[in-house]
Design a protein around this motif. Structure first.
Motif, PDB file in Angstrom:
ATOM      1  N   ILE A 266       0.849  -1.208   0.000  1.00 41.76           N
ATOM      2  CA  ILE A 266       0.000   0.000   0.000  1.00 41.76           C
ATOM      3  C   ILE A 266       0.881   1.253   0.000  1.00 41.76           C
ATOM      4  O   ILE A 266       0.678   2.180  -0.779  1.00 41.76           O
ATOM      5  N   ALA A 267       1.912   1.231   0.883  1.00 43.05           N
ATOM      6  CA  ALA A 267       2.795   2.403   0.984  1.00 43.05           C
ATOM      7  C   ALA A 267       3.466   2.667  -0.360  1.00 43.05           C
ATOM      8  O   ALA A 267       3.524   3.806  -0.832  1.00 43.05           O
ATOM      9  N   LEU A 268       3.941   1.593  -1.006  1.00 44.50           N
ATOM     10  CA  LEU A 268       4.635   1.740  -2.290  1.00 44.50           C
ATOM     11  C   LEU A 268       3.700   2.333  -3.346  1.00 44.50           C
ATOM     12  O   LEU A 268       4.066   3.257  -4.091  1.00 44.50           O
ATOM     13  N   ASN A 269       2.451   1.791  -3.376  1.00 43.34           N
ATOM     14  CA  ASN A 269       1.485   2.299  -4.347  1.00 43.34           C
ATOM     15  C   ASN A 269       1.191   3.776  -4.116  1.00 43.34           C
ATOM     16  O   ASN A 269       1.098   4.563  -5.054  1.00 43.34           O
ATOM     17  N   LEU A 270       1.034   4.125  -2.820  1.00 39.04           N
ATOM     18  CA  LEU A 270       0.736   5.533  -2.521  1.00 39.04           C
ATOM     19  C   LEU A 270       1.899   6.439  -2.914  1.00 39.04           C
ATOM     20  O   LEU A 270       1.697   7.535  -3.429  1.00 39.04           O
ATOM     21  N   ILE A 271       3.126   5.956  -2.697  1.00 42.86           N
ATOM     22  CA  ILE A 271       4.299   6.763  -3.087  1.00 42.86           C
ATOM     23  C   ILE A 271       4.308   6.957  -4.599  1.00 42.86           C
ATOM     24  O   ILE A 271       4.541   8.050  -5.112  1.00 42.86           O
ATOM     25  N   LEU A 272       3.987   5.867  -5.327  1.00 43.04           N
ATOM     26  CA  LEU A 272       3.958   5.950  -6.802  1.00 43.04           C
ATOM     27  C   LEU A 272       2.904   6.949  -7.262  1.00 43.04           C
ATOM     28  O   LEU A 272       3.148   7.797  -8.123  1.00 43.04           O
ATOM     29  N   VAL A 273       1.693   6.850  -6.639  1.00 42.24           N
ATOM     30  CA  VAL A 273       0.607   7.773  -7.007  1.00 42.24           C
ATOM     31  C   VAL A 273       1.030   9.212  -6.737  1.00 42.24           C
ATOM     32  O   VAL A 273       0.862  10.109  -7.559  1.00 42.24           O
ATOM     33  N   ASN A 274       1.679   9.437  -5.565  1.00 37.23           N
ATOM     34  CA  ASN A 274       2.118  10.791  -5.223  1.00 37.23           C
ATOM     35  C   ASN A 274       3.194  11.294  -6.177  1.00 37.23           C
ATOM     36  O   ASN A 274       3.221  12.475  -6.513  1.00 37.23           O
ATOM     37  N   GLY A 275       4.044  10.371  -6.606  1.00 29.38           N
ATOM     38  CA  GLY A 275       5.061  10.742  -7.609  1.00 29.38           C
ATOM     39  C   GLY A 275       4.392  11.216  -8.878  1.00 29.38           C
ATOM     40  O   GLY A 275       4.785  12.224  -9.469  1.00 29.38           O
ATOM     41  N   GLY A 276       3.363  10.462  -9.297  1.00 34.53           N
ATOM     42  CA  GLY A 276       2.602  10.836 -10.500  1.00 34.53           C
ATOM     43  C   GLY A 276       1.969  12.203 -10.333  1.00 34.53           C
ATOM     44  O   GLY A 276       2.050  13.062 -11.226  1.00 34.53           O
ATOM     45  N   ILE A 277       1.359  12.401  -9.160  1.00 34.64           N
ATOM     46  CA  ILE A 277       0.709  13.700  -8.889  1.00 34.64           C
ATOM     47  C   ILE A 277       1.747  14.822  -8.943  1.00 34.64           C
ATOM     48  O   ILE A 277       1.524  15.877  -9.536  1.00 34.64           O
ATOM     49  N   LEU A 278       2.927  14.570  -8.348  1.00 27.96           N
ATOM     50  CA  LEU A 278       3.989  15.581  -8.334  1.00 27.96           C
ATOM     51  C   LEU A 278       4.387  15.970  -9.755  1.00 27.96           C
ATOM     52  O   LEU A 278       4.500  17.148 -10.095  1.00 27.96           O
ATOM     53  N   LEU A 279       4.553  14.940 -10.595  1.00 27.66           N
ATOM     54  CA  LEU A 279       4.989  15.191 -11.969  1.00 27.66           C
ATOM     55  C   LEU A 279       3.915  15.971 -12.741  1.00 27.66           C
ATOM     56  O   LEU A 279       4.197  16.998 -13.360  1.00 27.66           O
ATOM     57  N   PHE A 280       2.677  15.463 -12.639  1.00 33.37           N
ATOM     58  CA  PHE A 280       1.590  16.085 -13.392  1.00 33.37           C
ATOM     59  C   PHE A 280       1.339  17.511 -12.892  1.00 33.37           C
ATOM     60  O   PHE A 280       1.263  18.461 -13.660  1.00 33.37           O
ATOM     61  N   SER A 281       1.270  17.650 -11.537  1.00 27.93           N
ATOM     62  CA  SER A 281       0.956  18.993 -11.038  1.00 27.93           C
ATOM     63  C   SER A 281       2.125  19.945 -11.221  1.00 27.93           C
ATOM     64  O   SER A 281       1.926  21.153 -11.276  1.00 27.93           O
ATOM     65  N   GLY A 282       3.339  19.403 -11.351  1.00 24.76           N
ATOM     66  CA  GLY A 282       4.495  20.265 -11.653  1.00 24.76           C
ATOM     67  C   GLY A 282       4.287  20.964 -12.977  1.00 24.76           C
ATOM     68  O   GLY A 282       4.393  22.190 -13.084  1.00 24.76           O
ATOM     69  N   PHE A 283       3.931  20.158 -14.008  1.00 22.23           N
ATOM     70  CA  PHE A 283       3.683  20.743 -15.337  1.00 22.23           C
ATOM     71  C   PHE A 283       2.489  21.693 -15.292  1.00 22.23           C
ATOM     72  O   PHE A 283       2.533  22.806 -15.811  1.00 22.23           O
ATOM     73  N   ALA A 284       1.396  21.211 -14.649  1.00 19.55           N
ATOM     74  CA  ALA A 284       0.170  22.022 -14.601  1.00 19.55           C
ATOM     75  C   ALA A 284       0.425  23.342 -13.866  1.00 19.55           C
ATOM     76  O   ALA A 284      -0.024  24.402 -14.296  1.00 19.55           O
ATOM     77  N   SER A 285       1.196  23.278 -12.760  1.00 25.35           N
ATOM     78  CA  SER A 285       1.463  24.492 -11.986  1.00 25.35           C
ATOM     79  C   SER A 285       2.285  25.487 -12.797  1.00 25.35           C
ATOM     80  O   SER A 285       2.030  26.686 -12.769  1.00 25.35           O
TER      81      SER A 285
END
Ligand code: ADP
Length: 325
Positions: free
Chosen positions: A69-88
């Motif tokens: 679960i922790a690994l999946n959440l870290i992966l999801v957060n990584g994705g969010i970081l990448l996507f929101s980096g571009f969007a921001s």
């Protein structure tokens, strides 16, 4: 690094910080709930199928699930970081663009104003220097020089007056005092002040004034009408005509100023309301004084009254400026 790039990166950082803060809180919450539920599920299952005396469950399964679960959440957060980096980064640009545009306009405005001030100042300086070097300068020459100096000072004063008016009308924080005003009366007062220059150029001013009451600021509306009528006189041919009309159509009041002057090329029309813009014809052919600020002031006054200003023109035939409020 360019100031705007710096501001854009800073804003991107702040957007990202907020998004990641929210996302981390959520992830932590999800992790807590999932692992607790998992543990509870495993315990219930163990209780149901395993005799009470041998009660227990394999702790390694729970540890493994928690890790996954922790690994999946870290992966999801990584994705969010990448996507929101571009969007921001994209959104920061959108937020800062209007500010950048306003600042560029301001810079251009200061540049133009300084340039316009420099011309009369340079000629003032040259005239004085030449006169000071002239050993045979007599009283008559000195008086002539002072007359010429005064002309340059007048030019600078009129530029300063225009700039003050512009800053007053473009400052959105200052509200004008609105009262019941009749546009016909406004037009009459503006014409009164321009009779002399019109007479000097042999220009007839015709009036077709119908009562048109609106709520507005009389002084600024007289300034607006004066700018339009002054232009209609300035850019007219000798012996030409200016027709000033006012009318009320429904809830709208209209002031129109028509002239038989040089007209404006279609190419120039989109720009004549810009600050410091002067069409070539007015710079060279007609050679009339001006700074290209009158129409920007007129437009600001019309906007302050919730109105608009439009122009129709044909080169060598004339122009009609209409203000609708
Ligand atoms: P200014 O008259 O001081 O140059 P304005 O802002 O009042 O500045 O006008 C901008 C330009 O629009 C003028 O330089 C001129 O080229 C053009 N213009 C304005 N009014 C007229 C008119 N009635 N006829 C022809 N050209 C005009």
């Amino acid at each position: 690094m360019n100031e705007f790039l710096k501001a854009r990166l800073k804003l991107t950082g702040w957007y990202l910080f907020i998004i990641m803060l929210v996302s981390s809180f959520f992830s932590l919450g999800i992790y807590q709930i999932l692992t607790r539920e998992m543990e509870r599920g495993l315990r219930t299952q163990a209780l149901r199928f395993i005799p009470r005396e041998r009660f227990g469950f394999d702790e390694t399964i729970l540890a493994e699930v928690k890790q996954r679960i922790a690994l999946n959440l870290i992966l999801v957060n990584g994705g969010i970081l990448l996507f929101s980096g571009f969007a921001s980064y994209f959104l920061a640009d959108k937020t800062l663009k209007p500010i950048e545009k306003a600042m560029e306009e301001q810079k251009r405005f200061v540049g133009d104003a300084s340039h316009e001030l420099k011309t009369p100042l340079t000629s003032l300086k040259t005239e004085i220097e030449v006169a000071l070097r002239d050993k045979k300068l007599d009283l008559k020459d000195a008086k002539q020089l002072l007359i010429s100096n005064l002309e340059e000072v007048d030019k600078m004063q009129s530029l300063a007056d225009y700039l003050l008016l512009l800053s007053r009308y473009e400052d959105g924080s200052k509200k004008l005092d609105f009262k019941e005003v009749n546009l016909a009366e406004v037009a009459r007062k503006a014409i009164e002040g321009l009779k002399c220059p019109a007479k000097e150029r042999g220009i007839a001013i015709e009036v077709k004034l119908k009562d048109a009451a609106i709520r507005g600021n009389a002084l600024s509306l007289i300034q607006l009408a004066s700018i339009l009528i002054d232009n209609a006189v300035k850019y007219n041919r000798r012996g030409g005509t200016v027709i000033v009309k006012t009318a009320k159509i429904g809830s709208r009041a209209i002031l129109s100023v028509k002239d038989t002057g040089v007209g404006i090329k279609a190419l120039d029309i989109p720009y004549i309301f810009n600050r410091f813009y002067r069409a070539d014809s007015s710079r060279s052919k007609v050679n009339v004084d001006g700074y290209g600020l009158g129409l920007s002031i007129a437009k600001s006054i019309a906007h302050l009254h919730g109105g608009k200003i439009e122009v129709e023109s044909e080169p060598a035939k004339g122009s009609t400026f209409s203000v609708t409020i």
